[in-house]
Write a protein that holds these residues in place. Sequence first.
Motif, short mmCIF file in Angstrom:
data_model
loop_
_atom_site.label_atom_id
_atom_site.label_comp_id
_atom_site.label_asym_id
_atom_site.label_seq_id
_atom_site.Cartn_x
_atom_site.Cartn_y
_atom_site.Cartn_z
N THR A 1 0.81 -1.13 0.01
CA THR A 1 -0.24 0.02 0.08
C THR A 1 0.87 1.25 -0.02
OG1 THR A 1 -1.79 -1.22 1.34
CG2 THR A 1 -1.92 1.19 1.16
N LEU A 2 0.79 2.15 -1.02
CA LEU A 2 1.70 2.93 -1.32
C LEU A 2 1.17 4.25 -0.78
CD1 LEU A 2 3.15 1.92 -4.78
CD2 LEU A 2 4.09 1.67 -2.56
N GLY A 3 -0.16 4.55 -0.40
CA GLY A 3 -0.44 5.62 -0.03
C GLY A 3 -1.41 6.32 -0.97
N ASP A 4 -2.39 7.29 -0.49
CA ASP A 4 -3.13 8.09 -1.62
C ASP A 4 -4.00 7.22 -2.64
OD1 ASP A 4 -2.17 10.56 -0.45
OD2 ASP A 4 -0.30 10.60 -1.76
N GLY A 5 -4.39 6.04 -1.93
CA GLY A 5 -5.21 5.32 -2.97
C GLY A 5 -4.34 4.51 -3.94
N LEU A 6 -3.28 4.38 -3.83
CA LEU A 6 -2.41 3.61 -4.90
C LEU A 6 -1.81 2.51 -4.20
CD1 LEU A 6 -0.90 3.73 -7.54
CD2 LEU A 6 0.93 5.06 -6.49
N TYR A 7 -1.93 1.27 -4.93
CA TYR A 7 -1.60 0.03 -4.52
C TYR A 7 -0.50 -0.76 -5.47
CZ TYR A 7 -5.63 0.75 -1.60
OH TYR A 7 -6.43 1.53 -1.04
N ARG A 8 0.33 -1.53 -4.96
CA ARG A 8 1.24 -2.10 -6.01
C ARG A 8 1.44 -3.74 -5.61
NH1 ARG A 8 7.06 0.07 -5.55
NH2 ARG A 8 6.89 -1.12 -3.52
N MET A 9 1.43 -4.57 -6.73
CA MET A 9 1.60 -6.02 -6.43
C MET A 9 2.73 -6.31 -7.57
SD MET A 9 -0.74 -9.12 -7.87
CE MET A 9 -0.05 -8.81 -9.47
N ALA A 10 3.54 -7.19 -7.09
CA ALA A 10 4.50 -7.76 -7.93
C ALA A 10 4.89 -9.17 -7.75
CB ALA A 10 5.90 -7.06 -7.85
N VAL A 11 4.92 -9.92 -8.93
CA VAL A 11 5.11 -11.31 -8.83
C VAL A 11 6.28 -11.83 -9.96
CG1 VAL A 11 3.23 -11.64 -10.67
CG2 VAL A 11 4.08 -13.60 -8.91
N ASP A 12 7.13 -12.66 -9.58
CA ASP A 12 8.32 -13.11 -10.45
C ASP A 12 7.75 -14.38 -11.03
OD1 ASP A 12 10.48 -14.42 -11.60
OD2 ASP A 12 11.68 -13.60 -9.91
N LEU A 13 7.60 -14.39 -12.37
CA LEU A 13 6.94 -15.38 -13.21
C LEU A 13 8.19 -16.31 -14.04
CD1 LEU A 13 3.86 -13.41 -14.72
CD2 LEU A 13 3.97 -14.96 -12.57
N THR A 14 9.53 -16.05 -13.95
CA THR A 14 10.42 -16.44 -14.47
C THR A 14 10.17 -18.04 -14.79
OG1 THR A 14 11.88 -14.44 -13.74
CG2 THR A 14 12.94 -16.28 -15.00
N ALA A 15 10.35 -18.60 -13.41
CA ALA A 15 10.21 -20.11 -13.35
C ALA A 15 8.78 -20.66 -14.00
CB ALA A 15 10.20 -20.48 -11.95
N CYS A 16 8.05 -19.98 -14.52
CA CYS A 16 6.67 -20.52 -15.10
C CYS A 16 6.86 -20.72 -16.80
CB CYS A 16 5.56 -19.32 -15.15
SG CYS A 16 5.10 -18.99 -13.46
N TYR A 17 8.15 -20.31 -17.07
CA TYR A 17 8.62 -20.37 -18.70
C TYR A 17 9.58 -21.42 -18.62
CZ TYR A 17 5.54 -16.15 -19.52
OH TYR A 17 4.56 -15.30 -19.57
N ASP A 18 9.60 -22.03 -20.05
CA ASP A 18 10.36 -23.10 -20.36
C ASP A 18 11.82 -22.57 -20.14
OD1 ASP A 18 12.13 -25.10 -21.98
OD2 ASP A 18 10.23 -25.75 -22.73
N ALA A 19 12.63 -23.53 -19.67
CA ALA A 19 14.04 -22.87 -19.45
C ALA A 19 14.79 -22.86 -20.63
CB ALA A 19 14.93 -24.03 -18.45
#
Length: 216
Positions: free
Chosen positions: A70-88
């Motif tokens: 929660t960054l304040g002033d009605g702003l929110y951030r989400m992050a997720v690492d998806l690297t492992a979801c793709y073929d090596a």
Amino acid sequence: NSPMGHLQKDSGTLLVGSRGRWLIDDPGYQQYIKKTEREFTLGATAHNTPVINGHAQVEKLSERNVAIDTLGDGLYRMAVDLTACYDASLGLDLVKRSVWLKDDGLLVVGDQISGAHIDRVNYYWHGHPDAAWWVADNWAQIYFPDVTLWVSSPQTELKNELVDRLPGSRGQLTLCAETDKTASIHWWVFAIGDAAPDVTVGDLCMDVNGDSFLIS
């Protein structure tokens, strides 16, 4: 709202809803009987996650390791690492999805994608089956009489020809777009309102770990 996957390999998929409808949806699971619906279900175009060099995800995240701030002033951030979801074999160094959500109905997606050989990055944004579409001034509109969702990317040219009904889908139209393969961050903007927000490339070209961009 951003559900992080269901039965399909679609970790980090993004859904955008308003007034009881998914304006951006993930049709994903449709059919496993060997017909065109099955081909769509298991194909690369069925989800709202980046398709890299023609390849969608091949694995689901083993854990829902999602950072939400929660960054304040009605702003929110989400992050997720998806690297492992793709073929090596793709040789990807990083695939990380960051999403900013403002209380006024503005949502910004920044996908960090890096690797030695990235030839193309494609997106498939699926609209509500009953929605009307229109594209003008590099904004796609997903329209209902009581709500309009605006969709754009400063890194690709949007036009009506990119909105199509994909074979095997159950009626929804899909915005099919290829972004700049040389970009380190692939940007998409979604906004609910009567008019599109004023967004420029300069607003979005910033470190995704910071929050310095301004969108009016």
